[in-house]
Design a protein around this motif. Sequence first.
Motif, short mmCIF file in Angstrom:
data_model
loop_
_atom_site.label_atom_id
_atom_site.label_comp_id
_atom_site.label_asym_id
_atom_site.label_seq_id
_atom_site.Cartn_x
_atom_site.Cartn_y
_atom_site.Cartn_z
N LEU A 280 -7.32 -27.32 -4.11
CA LEU A 280 -6.43 -26.26 -4.59
C LEU A 280 -5.01 -26.54 -4.11
CD1 LEU A 280 -8.69 -23.18 -3.86
CD2 LEU A 280 -8.15 -24.16 -6.11
N PRO A 281 -4.00 -26.04 -4.82
CA PRO A 281 -2.61 -26.26 -4.39
C PRO A 281 -2.35 -25.82 -2.95
CG PRO A 281 -2.63 -25.47 -6.63
CD PRO A 281 -4.07 -25.40 -6.14
N ARG A 282 -3.01 -24.77 -2.49
CA ARG A 282 -2.79 -24.29 -1.12
C ARG A 282 -3.24 -25.31 -0.07
NH1 ARG A 282 -5.86 -19.01 -0.52
NH2 ARG A 282 -5.63 -18.95 -2.75
N LEU B 139 -0.05 -33.49 -8.87
CA LEU B 139 -0.89 -33.27 -10.06
C LEU B 139 -2.11 -34.20 -10.07
CD1 LEU B 139 2.01 -32.90 -12.60
CD2 LEU B 139 0.44 -31.08 -11.89
N TYR B 140 -1.93 -35.42 -9.62
CA TYR B 140 -3.04 -36.36 -9.57
C TYR B 140 -4.13 -35.82 -8.64
CZ TYR B 140 -5.76 -40.54 -8.59
OH TYR B 140 -6.79 -41.44 -8.43
N ILE B 141 -3.72 -35.34 -7.46
CA ILE B 141 -4.69 -34.80 -6.50
C ILE B 141 -5.40 -33.58 -7.09
CG2 ILE B 141 -4.92 -33.67 -4.25
CD1 ILE B 141 -2.62 -35.56 -3.29
N LEU B 142 -4.64 -32.69 -7.74
CA LEU B 142 -5.27 -31.52 -8.37
C LEU B 142 -6.25 -31.94 -9.46
CD1 LEU B 142 -2.30 -28.99 -8.73
CD2 LEU B 142 -4.04 -29.12 -6.92
N LEU C 273 -3.22 -22.98 -11.51
CA LEU C 273 -1.96 -22.26 -11.70
C LEU C 273 -1.93 -20.99 -10.86
CD1 LEU C 273 0.73 -22.21 -13.20
CD2 LEU C 273 -0.42 -20.99 -15.06
N LYS C 274 -3.05 -20.25 -10.83
CA LYS C 274 -3.12 -19.03 -10.01
C LYS C 274 -2.89 -19.36 -8.54
CE LYS C 274 -6.32 -16.41 -12.85
NZ LYS C 274 -7.71 -15.94 -12.95
N ASP C 275 -3.48 -20.45 -8.09
CA ASP C 275 -3.39 -20.80 -6.66
C ASP C 275 -2.03 -21.40 -6.30
OD1 ASP C 275 -5.15 -20.85 -4.17
OD2 ASP C 275 -4.27 -22.87 -4.18
#
Length: 188
Positions: free
Chosen positions: A55-57, A40-43, A100-102
């Motif tokens: 992005l999460p990916r 979460l910190y990175i996002l 959230l989408k990613d």
Amino acid sequence: MAEFTLTPSQDRAIHCIDKNVAVSAGAGSGKTRVLVQRFLYILGLGLRHPSDTVLPREILAVTFTRKAAAEMRDRIRGEIEKNCKESPEETQRTYWQQQLKDLTHAQIGTIHGLCSSLLRANPVESDLDPAFVVLEERDHNDFLVTEVRNRLRRLLHEQNQAAALLCDEYGSRSLQEQTLSLLQKGFS
């Protein structure tokens, strides 16, 4: 997520972003919680500096068990959903909605899953059938029993002198059991 006090090591693991981090600790020590907070910190860096958006990916999160990976994904999803609802500004809510989408493309899984995907993506280089399956732990002993029996049969069929002497000395059943015992100790 409920507030919690970070140890200095946990704080470093969450906020150190200029290098890869491995989190290793005993059961119940907060590893998953730390990894979730790091993710979460990175996002969240992109909220402060849009050029730092990740992005999460683009994050690889690897753990040892499917349960821990599923728990990590669920906690991350829950925190992002919370951010979508509770962020004070529309731009922040939009940012978290995109994250959230990613999240469906996030690489959150087990070491076995990561290795399997790398091997399947490179079947020629790995010299493996891309349809291989990962042996489940519960099937490990059955696999060893079968392989020890089959290997001993092949050696005897090939008239391997050492295998024949060992079978004469210990008997084939005892030799199989002792070999299996040695292999199991090696995997413990």
